[in-house]
Design a protein around this motif. Structure first.
Motif, PDB file in Angstrom:
ATOM      1  N   LEU A 151       0.834  -1.187   0.000  1.00 36.18           N
ATOM      2  CA  LEU A 151       0.000   0.000   0.000  1.00 36.18           C
ATOM      3  C   LEU A 151       0.877   1.248   0.000  1.00 36.18           C
ATOM      4  O   LEU A 151       1.785   1.371   0.824  1.00 36.18           O
ATOM      5  CB  LEU A 151      -0.914  -0.001   1.225  1.00 36.18           C
ATOM      6  CG  LEU A 151      -1.795   1.239   1.417  1.00 36.18           C
ATOM      7  CD1 LEU A 151      -2.873   1.275   0.338  1.00 36.18           C
ATOM      8  CD2 LEU A 151      -2.420   1.238   2.811  1.00 36.18           C
ATOM      9  N   LYS A 152       0.621   2.185  -0.918  1.00 38.01           N
ATOM     10  CA  LYS A 152       1.357   3.451  -0.975  1.00 38.01           C
ATOM     11  C   LYS A 152       0.389   4.578  -0.671  1.00 38.01           C
ATOM     12  O   LYS A 152      -0.540   4.849  -1.439  1.00 38.01           O
ATOM     13  CB  LYS A 152       1.973   3.636  -2.364  1.00 38.01           C
ATOM     14  CG  LYS A 152       3.126   2.693  -2.667  1.00 38.01           C
ATOM     15  CD  LYS A 152       3.718   2.955  -4.049  1.00 38.01           C
ATOM     16  CE  LYS A 152       4.375   4.312  -4.131  1.00 38.01           C
ATOM     17  NZ  LYS A 152       5.072   4.525  -5.433  1.00 38.01           N
ATOM     18  N   THR A 153       0.596   5.239   0.451  1.00 41.08           N
ATOM     19  CA  THR A 153      -0.328   6.281   0.889  1.00 41.08           C
ATOM     20  C   THR A 153       0.154   7.687   0.565  1.00 41.08           C
ATOM     21  O   THR A 153      -0.653   8.610   0.476  1.00 41.08           O
ATOM     22  CB  THR A 153      -0.570   6.178   2.406  1.00 41.08           C
ATOM     23  OG1 THR A 153       0.685   6.292   3.089  1.00 41.08           O
ATOM     24  CG2 THR A 153      -1.227   4.844   2.760  1.00 41.08           C
ATOM     25  N   GLU A 154       1.460   7.858   0.402  1.00 36.66           N
ATOM     26  CA  GLU A 154       1.989   9.194   0.116  1.00 36.66           C
ATOM     27  C   GLU A 154       1.745   9.554  -1.343  1.00 36.66           C
ATOM     28  O   GLU A 154       2.101   8.797  -2.258  1.00 36.66           O
ATOM     29  CB  GLU A 154       3.492   9.247   0.413  1.00 36.66           C
ATOM     30  CG  GLU A 154       4.076  10.636   0.227  1.00 36.66           C
ATOM     31  CD  GLU A 154       5.560  10.689   0.563  1.00 36.66           C
ATOM     32  OE1 GLU A 154       6.184  11.719   0.244  1.00 36.66           O
ATOM     33  OE2 GLU A 154       6.066   9.709   1.132  1.00 36.66           O
ATOM     34  N   ILE A 155       1.144  10.713  -1.581  1.00 36.98           N
ATOM     35  CA  ILE A 155       0.816  11.160  -2.937  1.00 36.98           C
ATOM     36  C   ILE A 155       1.828  12.224  -3.337  1.00 36.98           C
ATOM     37  O   ILE A 155       1.835  13.337  -2.797  1.00 36.98           O
ATOM     38  CB  ILE A 155      -0.618  11.714  -3.004  1.00 36.98           C
ATOM     39  CG1 ILE A 155      -1.598  10.663  -2.485  1.00 36.98           C
ATOM     40  CG2 ILE A 155      -0.970  12.131  -4.426  1.00 36.98           C
ATOM     41  CD1 ILE A 155      -2.982  11.215  -2.201  1.00 36.98           C
ATOM     42  N   ALA A 156       2.664  11.885  -4.316  1.00 33.49           N
ATOM     43  CA  ALA A 156       3.758  12.792  -4.690  1.00 33.49           C
ATOM     44  C   ALA A 156       3.407  13.707  -5.856  1.00 33.49           C
ATOM     45  O   ALA A 156       4.036  14.744  -6.041  1.00 33.49           O
ATOM     46  CB  ALA A 156       5.000  11.966  -5.039  1.00 33.49           C
ATOM     47  N   MET A 157       2.417  13.351  -6.649  1.00 33.88           N
ATOM     48  CA  MET A 157       2.127  14.089  -7.880  1.00 33.88           C
ATOM     49  C   MET A 157       1.331  15.368  -7.635  1.00 33.88           C
ATOM     50  O   MET A 157       0.481  15.419  -6.752  1.00 33.88           O
ATOM     51  CB  MET A 157       1.348  13.211  -8.857  1.00 33.88           C
ATOM     52  CG  MET A 157       2.158  12.123  -9.506  1.00 33.88           C
ATOM     53  SD  MET A 157       1.204  11.312 -10.819  1.00 33.88           S
ATOM     54  CE  MET A 157       2.409  10.120 -11.372  1.00 33.88           C
ATOM     55  N   ALA A 158       1.601  16.356  -8.471  1.00 33.07           N
ATOM     56  CA  ALA A 158       0.819  17.594  -8.471  1.00 33.07           C
ATOM     57  C   ALA A 158      -0.483  17.349  -9.237  1.00 33.07           C
ATOM     58  O   ALA A 158      -0.588  16.377 -10.005  1.00 33.07           O
ATOM     59  CB  ALA A 158       1.622  18.709  -9.135  1.00 33.07           C
ATOM     60  N   PRO A 159      -1.507  18.218  -9.032  1.00 26.93           N
ATOM     61  CA  PRO A 159      -2.801  18.006  -9.703  1.00 26.93           C
ATOM     62  C   PRO A 159      -2.705  17.815 -11.211  1.00 26.93           C
ATOM     63  O   PRO A 159      -3.336  16.913 -11.775  1.00 26.93           O
ATOM     64  CB  PRO A 159      -3.575  19.274  -9.349  1.00 26.93           C
ATOM     65  CG  PRO A 159      -3.031  19.685  -8.028  1.00 26.93           C
ATOM     66  CD  PRO A 159      -1.572  19.350  -8.090  1.00 26.93           C
ATOM     67  N   GLU A 160      -1.911  18.648 -11.896  1.00 25.26           N
ATOM     68  CA  GLU A 160      -1.822  18.519 -13.357  1.00 25.26           C
ATOM     69  C   GLU A 160      -1.154  17.204 -13.759  1.00 25.26           C
ATOM     70  O   GLU A 160      -1.501  16.599 -14.789  1.00 25.26           O
ATOM     71  CB  GLU A 160      -1.075  19.706 -13.972  1.00 25.26           C
ATOM     72  CG  GLU A 160       0.344  19.910 -13.500  1.00 25.26           C
ATOM     73  CD  GLU A 160       0.461  20.761 -12.234  1.00 25.26           C
ATOM     74  OE1 GLU A 160       1.570  21.208 -11.928  1.00 25.26           O
ATOM     75  OE2 GLU A 160      -0.581  20.976 -11.565  1.00 25.26           O
TER      76      GLU A 160
END
Length: 443
Positions: free
Chosen positions: A115-124
């Motif tokens: 499970l990967k909970t950290e979201i690294a991407m920006a909205p775009e």
């Protein structure tokens, strides 16, 4: 009191006979048939040729425009031909046929990912990833998901997650919520970031108490995500009905959820978003319920896109001798299949096998003006009138009577005591009305 929508609705038998069956993984088929039109909008453009070697997840057909979606190979193998293949609606569609390489380890089951909970991407970046990886709505409409996320700043204030699955027999979403709840919650947070909203509501019908309890436990202490238990009523899962039930907002006639500040995504779509953003996995498989009272082993399956439906039926013990009809989808909105050789697509939620005694329609009789079809219509239409206008070829008048706002839920046909084929005629009338409207707009 449990929430629901105010207009119409019915209570058909639920028949959720596979709700307790964990999702099984179907082995990769020997051959996959991958249609290039698995979404609303412009078909994708084929970018492979006969004899080409392809890998799992490789783009084999590129998006044909903004309202379109990439198609990826579900297996590693060789393209054997580009052919016209009958789809679940009975129409021939262009298809990429791939023979699976049995020696390639990519065609074997992959180990469960962490499970990967950290979201690294920006909205775009999230929006672009969803577009690139071919994510579409898995609740049945197959609308390209990146289009829903391409909204103006501050236009949306709430994300609604559809976990209703109100169609009788189908349990794919229910099982996915039970088995992938944490991943779905991460997927919700990804979509919230892409939309720039701080509020999300997961709507689940009250016949899925185990899923409701599980999600309430998982979101404890998170003020941004709310779980809403809904009254069991069909078609609760329609976008407009769900928004009305959860938020009390009325989507305008011929309008969209974004017109009232809402974006709606199905739980299957949310899980696919999680897989794309967190694990770089394009949409090459989905959960499909294979069910029916006469089946030997009805089940829920992880199935690769392009798998022949005959493979699914073989996995549940084969087609019983007393079978009268095989339906793609559920009994209310599904389509009867002409053949079991048609492939699973991104929009295939279930396969329903109906025995002889339950598949026959009553003999149609004259309308008795009872008004039951009007009472149950969730859109406030007059189905008997729309059928009559279509029968008489009065398509412009049918359009004036809002035939295009029909969501094709089938509630009218279900309750008609005269067994009138209301939905059949309305679907036909809608198709002609759309053609006339397009022709007028082009003049």
């Amino acid at each position: 009191m449990l929430k629901t929508f105010p207009k119409g609705g019915i209570h058909p038998p639920e028949n959720k006979i596979t709700s307790g069956r964990p999702i099984r993984r179907l082995p990769a088929p020997k051959v996959v048939y991958v249609p290039i039109a698995q979404h609303i909008g412009i078909p994708a453009e084929i970018i492979v040729d006969r004899k080409d070697k392809v890998t799992v997840g490789q783009v084999i057909a590129r998006s044909g425009g903004f309202v379109s979606s990439n198609i990826h190979s579900p297996v590693a193998g060789t393209v054997t031909k580009l052919d016209m293949v009958v789809d679940t609606r009975g129409y021939k569609k262009q298809c990429i046929v791939i023979r699976t390489d049995p020696k390639d380890p990519a065609n074997e089951d992959l180990p469960e990912e962490m499970l990967k909970t950290e979201i690294a991407m920006a909205p775009e970046e999230i929006r672009q990833r969803i577009s690139d990886f071919g994510i579409v709505g898995l609740g049945g409409a197959t609308f390209p998901s990146h289009v829903k996320l391409s909204v103006k700043e501050d236009q949306i204030d709430c994300l609604v997650v559809n976990g209703v699955e109100c169609e009788p027999y189908l349990t794919a979403d229910h099982r996915l919520m039970l088995e992938k709840s944490q991943q779905i919650l991460v997927g919700i947070r990804i979509l919230m970031r892409a939309l720039g909203v701080t509020r999300a509501i997961i709507g689940i019908e009250n016949n899925k108490c185990d899923a409701i309890d599980l999600f309430r436990k998982e979101v404890a202490g998170n003020d941004g995500i709310q779980i809403a238990a809904l009254q069991v009523k069909y078609p609760q899962g329609g976008e407009k009905q769900l928004i009305r039930a959860l938020l009390g907002r009325e989507v305008p006639k011929n309008g969209l959820p974004m017109d009232v500040g809402v974006v709606v995504h199905n739980v299957g779509t949310v899980y696919a978003v999680y897989q794309a953003v967190q694990h770089n996995r394009p949409l090459t498989e989905r959960v499909v319920t294979v069910t029916g009272k006469s089946l030997q082993d009805p089940s829920n399956f992880w199935v690769r896109i392009g798998t022949p439906i005959s493979d699914l039926l073989e996995a549940v013990g084969g087609v019983p001798e007393n079978t009268r009809k095989i339906v793609s989808g559920g009994p209310m909105m599904g389509k009867a299949l002409k053949s079991t050789d048609v492939p699973v697509t991104k929009g295939t939620s279930g396969i329903l096998v109906i025995p002889e005694g339950e598949a026959s329609r009553g003999e149609p009789r004259n309308c008795i003006r009872c008004g039951e079809c009007v009472n149950v219509c969730p859109m406030g239409l007059e189905p008997h009138l729309l059928m009559n206008l279509t029968e008489k070829g009065m398509y412009e008048k049918a359009a004036q009577e809002d035939i295009l706002t029909c969501i094709e839920c089938g509630s009218c046909s279900y309750v008609c005591p005269s067994h009138r084929p209301l939905l059949d005629y309305i679907r036909f009338g809608k198709s002609i009305s759309r053609q006339l409207a397009t022709k007028t707009a082009q003049q």
